[in-house]
Design an enzyme around this catalytic site. Structure first.
Site, PDB file in Angstrom:
ATOM      1  N   ARG A 230     -97.036 -84.426  -1.327  1.00 16.33           N
ATOM      2  CA  ARG A 230     -96.180 -85.284  -0.525  1.00 16.33           C
ATOM      3  C   ARG A 230     -96.661 -86.730  -0.604  1.00 16.33           C
ATOM      4  O   ARG A 230     -97.876 -86.996  -0.576  1.00 16.33           O
ATOM      5  CB  ARG A 230     -96.190 -84.857   0.950  1.00 16.33           C
ATOM      6  N   GLU A 259     -89.306 -92.710  -0.883  1.00 18.29           N
ATOM      7  CA  GLU A 259     -88.531 -92.182  -2.014  1.00 18.29           C
ATOM      8  C   GLU A 259     -87.062 -92.488  -1.790  1.00 18.29           C
ATOM      9  O   GLU A 259     -86.585 -92.290  -0.666  1.00 18.29           O
ATOM     10  CB  GLU A 259     -88.766 -90.680  -2.168  1.00 18.29           C
ATOM     11  N   HIS A 278     -90.329 -87.256  -8.285  1.00 13.62           N
ATOM     12  CA  HIS A 278     -90.280 -86.022  -7.458  1.00 13.62           C
ATOM     13  C   HIS A 278     -89.614 -84.874  -8.227  1.00 13.62           C
ATOM     14  O   HIS A 278     -88.585 -84.338  -7.806  1.00 13.62           O
ATOM     15  CB  HIS A 278     -89.566 -86.290  -6.124  1.00 13.62           C
TER      16      HIS A 278
HETATM   17  N1  NAI Z   1     -93.449 -82.079  -5.757  1.00 17.73           N
HETATM   18  C1  NAI Z   1     -92.599 -81.130  -5.405  1.00 17.73           C
HETATM   19  O1  NAI Z   1     -91.451 -81.113  -5.839  1.00 17.73           O
HETATM   20  C2  NAI Z   1     -93.038 -80.038  -4.502  1.00 17.73           C
HETATM   21  C3  NAI Z   1     -93.963 -80.280  -3.519  1.00 17.73           C
HETATM   22  N2  NAI Z   1     -94.351 -79.282  -2.674  1.00 17.73           N
HETATM   23  C4  NAI Z   1     -95.369 -79.604  -1.675  1.00 17.73           C
HETATM   24  O2  NAI Z   1     -96.610 -79.049  -2.085  1.00 17.73           O
HETATM   25  C5  NAI Z   1     -97.448 -78.847  -0.941  1.00 17.73           C
HETATM   26  C6  NAI Z   1     -98.133 -77.487  -0.986  1.00 17.73           C
HETATM   27  O3  NAI Z   1     -97.176 -76.463  -0.956  1.00 17.73           O
HETATM   28  P1  NAI Z   1     -97.580 -74.897  -0.878  1.00 17.73           P
HETATM   29  O4  NAI Z   1     -98.750 -74.642  -1.748  1.00 17.73           O
HETATM   30  O5  NAI Z   1     -96.331 -74.130  -1.065  1.00 17.73           O
HETATM   31  O6  NAI Z   1     -98.016 -74.823   0.647  1.00 17.73           O
HETATM   32  P2  NAI Z   1     -98.966 -73.728   1.354  1.00 17.73           P
HETATM   33  O7  NAI Z   1     -98.587 -73.768   2.782  1.00 17.73           O
HETATM   34  O8  NAI Z   1     -98.917 -72.431   0.633  1.00 17.73           O
HETATM   35  O9  NAI Z   1    -100.437 -74.345   1.167  1.00 17.73           O
HETATM   36  C7  NAI Z   1    -100.878 -75.507   1.822  1.00 17.73           C
HETATM   37  C8  NAI Z   1    -102.397 -75.364   2.004  1.00 17.73           C
HETATM   38  O10 NAI Z   1    -102.904 -76.573   2.554  1.00 17.73           O
HETATM   39  C9  NAI Z   1    -103.963 -76.211   3.463  1.00 17.73           C
HETATM   40  N3  NAI Z   1    -104.172 -77.329   4.380  1.00 17.73           N
HETATM   41  C10 NAI Z   1    -103.453 -77.686   5.475  1.00 17.73           C
HETATM   42  N4  NAI Z   1    -103.985 -78.788   6.034  1.00 17.73           N
HETATM   43  C11 NAI Z   1    -105.053 -79.130   5.275  1.00 17.73           C
HETATM   44  C12 NAI Z   1    -106.014 -80.181   5.344  1.00 17.73           C
HETATM   45  N5  NAI Z   1    -105.964 -81.100   6.318  1.00 17.73           N
HETATM   46  N6  NAI Z   1    -106.978 -80.227   4.400  1.00 17.73           N
HETATM   47  C13 NAI Z   1    -107.041 -79.311   3.401  1.00 17.73           C
HETATM   48  N7  NAI Z   1    -106.175 -78.271   3.299  1.00 17.73           N
HETATM   49  C14 NAI Z   1    -105.188 -78.198   4.214  1.00 17.73           C
HETATM   50  C15 NAI Z   1    -103.473 -74.954   4.131  1.00 17.73           C
HETATM   51  O11 NAI Z   1    -104.530 -74.178   4.642  1.00 17.73           O
HETATM   52  C16 NAI Z   1    -102.793 -74.239   2.973  1.00 17.73           C
HETATM   53  O12 NAI Z   1    -103.684 -73.329   2.350  1.00 17.73           O
HETATM   54  C17 NAI Z   1     -96.524 -79.065   0.270  1.00 17.73           C
HETATM   55  O13 NAI Z   1     -96.741 -80.363   0.755  1.00 17.73           O
HETATM   56  C18 NAI Z   1     -95.130 -78.964  -0.312  1.00 17.73           C
HETATM   57  O14 NAI Z   1     -94.179 -79.645   0.464  1.00 17.73           O
HETATM   58  C19 NAI Z   1     -93.900 -78.001  -2.807  1.00 17.73           C
HETATM   59  C20 NAI Z   1     -92.982 -77.700  -3.783  1.00 17.73           C
HETATM   60  C21 NAI Z   1     -92.454 -78.708  -4.691  1.00 17.73           C
HETATM   61  O1  AKG Z   2     -85.970 -80.149  -3.786  1.00 19.15           O
HETATM   62  C1  AKG Z   2     -86.795 -80.741  -4.468  1.00 19.15           C
HETATM   63  O2  AKG Z   2     -86.607 -81.061  -5.633  1.00 19.15           O
HETATM   64  C2  AKG Z   2     -88.147 -81.092  -3.841  1.00 19.15           C
HETATM   65  C3  AKG Z   2     -88.988 -79.893  -3.630  1.00 19.15           C
HETATM   66  C4  AKG Z   2     -90.082 -80.115  -2.676  1.00 19.15           C
HETATM   67  O3  AKG Z   2     -90.659 -81.168  -2.586  1.00 19.15           O
HETATM   68  C5  AKG Z   2     -90.470 -79.002  -1.793  1.00 19.15           C
HETATM   69  O4  AKG Z   2     -89.951 -77.893  -2.001  1.00 19.15           O
HETATM   70  O5  AKG Z   2     -91.277 -79.220  -0.888  1.00 19.15           O
END
Ligand code: NAI
Ligand code: AKG
Length: 526
Positions: A230, A259, A278
């Site tokens: 993020r 963004e 993104h």
């Molecule tokens: N660039 C993109 O298009 C996408 C971005 N994302 C983002 O990726 C990130 C991770 O997603 P997931 O792995 O699915 O989430 P998840 O919920 O499976 O994992 C997040 C991890 O962060 C840890 N965490 C929470 N606060 C923390 C802190 N202060 N310090 C260290 N660790 C901490 C949690 O314990 C958890 O293990 C999210 O922000 C999500 O929105 C997800 C999908 C696509």
């Molecule tokens: O919809 C998208 O392309 C962004 C995905 C994303 O950032 C998320 O799933 O958290």
């Protein structure tokens, strides 16, 4: 027929599913005002990250029953406003995990071999090989911040590429990290030792500008950083400055503080800066996954069925939900409280249903307690459906017991958690139909309603100590809303529970711990 508005580009497969039960209008590129203007006509809204579902949109959505986010992060939805209005918010917690992890790995490689800049040079008729000598990732150390779903897949692939893995995630067990070949370390160690740092955490108050000038100063001059999580977790101004001055070797960003990205010093950087707009979730496969996942849930909710991945309400049968709702709220509040008392890395949670509550179906209550326990770490990503799985994956042992012989209130709930700050317990009960009371802390009897900001101390029951804490808080301009002491014997050990009007300044704990007689102190935000 119900009406569904799709306001961001969604794969056709999702539209086809919705069309089975609803009239579907696809209207992308709506202005915020246009959205507010047309939303009153719709029963459901399906979005990606482009649409901002603000409080004003929710207030205008008088027919809205469900908002479906085709992706993970729901930070573009005012979930609280939706919850207050009884609108279900659903997401797709796993549909784009692989896409985001693979994008991260692609960014790491592209940055290491200067592929975007080299590509641009060849396309501009240049044949410059010297300028693009890169580095290998083999045998380098990758520091993963956030070892959840995406972080775990990045770890698995990076390990296969011969990288050494460090991880910082205060909510993941050492056992889980070991399974992934990662060594859990403190953030400072990760910053100092990693050759590559990749962020996979939600954006919260705690993680905003986690990577700032001070953090960058701890990093090796050869270090490279990737953010596909993020925008705003990295302080972009500090990063641009550091890259310009050669304090670190490179960065790859998929997400930005604002963004679409506007004017930014990042744009003028050279080959060391790799940027994508993104695109983490933008694969054909992920878009099909998330579209199906979310469209099916919207269809089900419109048909009166529960959603399987609701962010803001339990996925239980509605009649059971209604009956248990106050107890679920109690369990969630106590789970959140005990997690903060026990410290981040909770190893075990014992849930004891007491008195009349012991005759109830326990599973939803245990799930609600786990949801509360994990909510500090996972925010809105933990829900009633995935709480048990998330706890299991974090290596949290859950023990469930019942004791019908305890006759306080009309049933009570006792939670005990073991974490990095030791073992702590809380009991709670309902006053009347739904008013929550905390009735014990670490087995000391109290009777206090939960409050957003609270302070708990363990101290020696002795004259003057309450006054000293009161004056100390006063000197920090902290207003106390209520205060209660629980003790078992006079002048023995006791707990003090204070409800505070505002967040407590961080350094106040240090000062409280200096007060003679205070053994421990904990700040809690509920
Ligand atoms: N660039 C993109 O298009 C996408 C971005 N994302 C983002 O990726 C990130 C991770 O997603 P997931 O792995 O699915 O989430 P998840 O919920 O499976 O994992 C997040 C991890 O962060 C840890 N965490 C929470 N606060 C923390 C802190 N202060 N310090 C260290 N660790 C901490 C949690 O314990 C958890 O293990 C999210 O922000 C999500 O929105 C997800 C999908 C696509
Ligand atoms: O919809 C998208 O392309 C962004 C995905 C994303 O950032 C998320 O799933 O958290």
């Amino acid at each position: 027929m119900p009406k569904v508005l799709v306001s961001d580009p969604i794969d056709q497969v999702g539209i086809d599913i919705l069309s089975q039960v609803a009239q579907v209008d696809v209207k992308t590129d709506l202005s915020p005002d246009d959205l507010i203007h047309i939303i009153p006509d719709y029963d459901a809204l399906m979005i990606r990250s482009g649409t901002r579902v603000t409080q004003a949109v929710i207030a205008a959505g008088n027919q809205l029953k469900i908002i479906g986010r085709a992706g993970v992060g729901v930070d573009n939805v005012d979930v609280l406003a939706a919850t207050r209005k009884g609108i279900v918010v659903v997401n797709s917690p796993e549909g784009n995990t692989i896409a985001a992890a693979e994008h991260t790995l692609a960014m790491m490689m592209a940055m290491s071999r200067y592929i975007p800049a080299a590509n641009q040079a060849v396309k501009s008729n240049k044949w410059d090989r010297k300028h693009f000598t890169g580095v290998e990732v083999y045998k380098k150390t990758l520091g993963i911040v956030g070892l959840g779903k995406i972080g775990a897949h990045v770890a698995t692939v990076a390990r296969a590429m011969g990288m050494k893995l460090l991880a910082y995630d205060p909510f993941i067990s050492h056992e889980r990290a070991e399974q992934l070949g990662c060594r859990i370390v403190e953030m400072d160690v990760l910053l100092q030792q990693a050759d590559y740092i990749t962020l996979h955490i939600p954006k919260t108050a705690e993680t905003t500008h986690l990577i700032n000038a001070a953090a960058i100063a701890r990093m090796k001059p050869t270090a490279r950083i990737i953010n596909c999580a993020r925008g705003g977790i990295i302080d972009e101004a500090a990063l641009a400055e550091a890259l310009k001055e050669g304090k670190i070797a490179g960065a790859a960003l998929d997400v930005y503080e604002q963004e679409p990205l506007g004017e930014s010093p990042l744009r003028s950087l050279g080959k060391e800066m790799v940027m994508t707009p993104h695109l983490g979730a933008s694969t054909e496969e992920a878009q099909v996954n998330v579209a199906i996942d979310v469209a099916e849930q919207i269809r089900d909710v419109l048909l009166g069925l529960p959603a399987r991945s609701a962010v803001n309400i339990p996925g239980l049968r509605p009649d059971l939900l209604e009956q248990l709702r106050p107890y679920l709220q109690l369990a969630e509040t106590l789970g959140n409280l005990v997690a903060q008392l026990a410290g981040g890395r909770v190893e075990s949670l014992t849930v004891r249903l007491q008195g009349e509550l012991a005759t109830n179906q326990s599973q939803p209550i245990v799930v609600a307690a786990l949801k509360g326990l994990l909510s500090h770490a996972l925010q809105e990503r933990v829900n009633y459906v995935n709480a048990s799985l998330e706890a299991k994956e974090r290596g949290i042992r859950v023990i469930e017991t019942r004791d019908a012989s305890i006759k306080d209130y009309s049933g009570s709930l006792h939670l005990s958690a073991k974490g990095s700050l030791g073992e702590h317990s809380v009991t709670g009960a309902l006053l009347g139909d739904s008013e929550i009371r905390i009735t014990s802390v670490d087995e000391f009897p109290v009777n206090v309603p939960p409050n957003r900001y609270m302070l708990f101390t363990l101290h020696r029951d002795m004259p003057g100590i309450i006054g000293k804490i009161g004056s100390l808080l006063g000197s920090f301009n902290v207003n106390i809303a209520s205060m209660q002491v629980g003790r078992k014997i006079v002048r023995g050990d006791a707990v003090m529970v204070l409800s505070i009007d505002d967040p407590l300044p961080e350094r106040i704990l240090e000062e409280i711990l200096k007060v003679p007689g205070i053994r421990d102190a904990y700040t809690v935000t509920l």
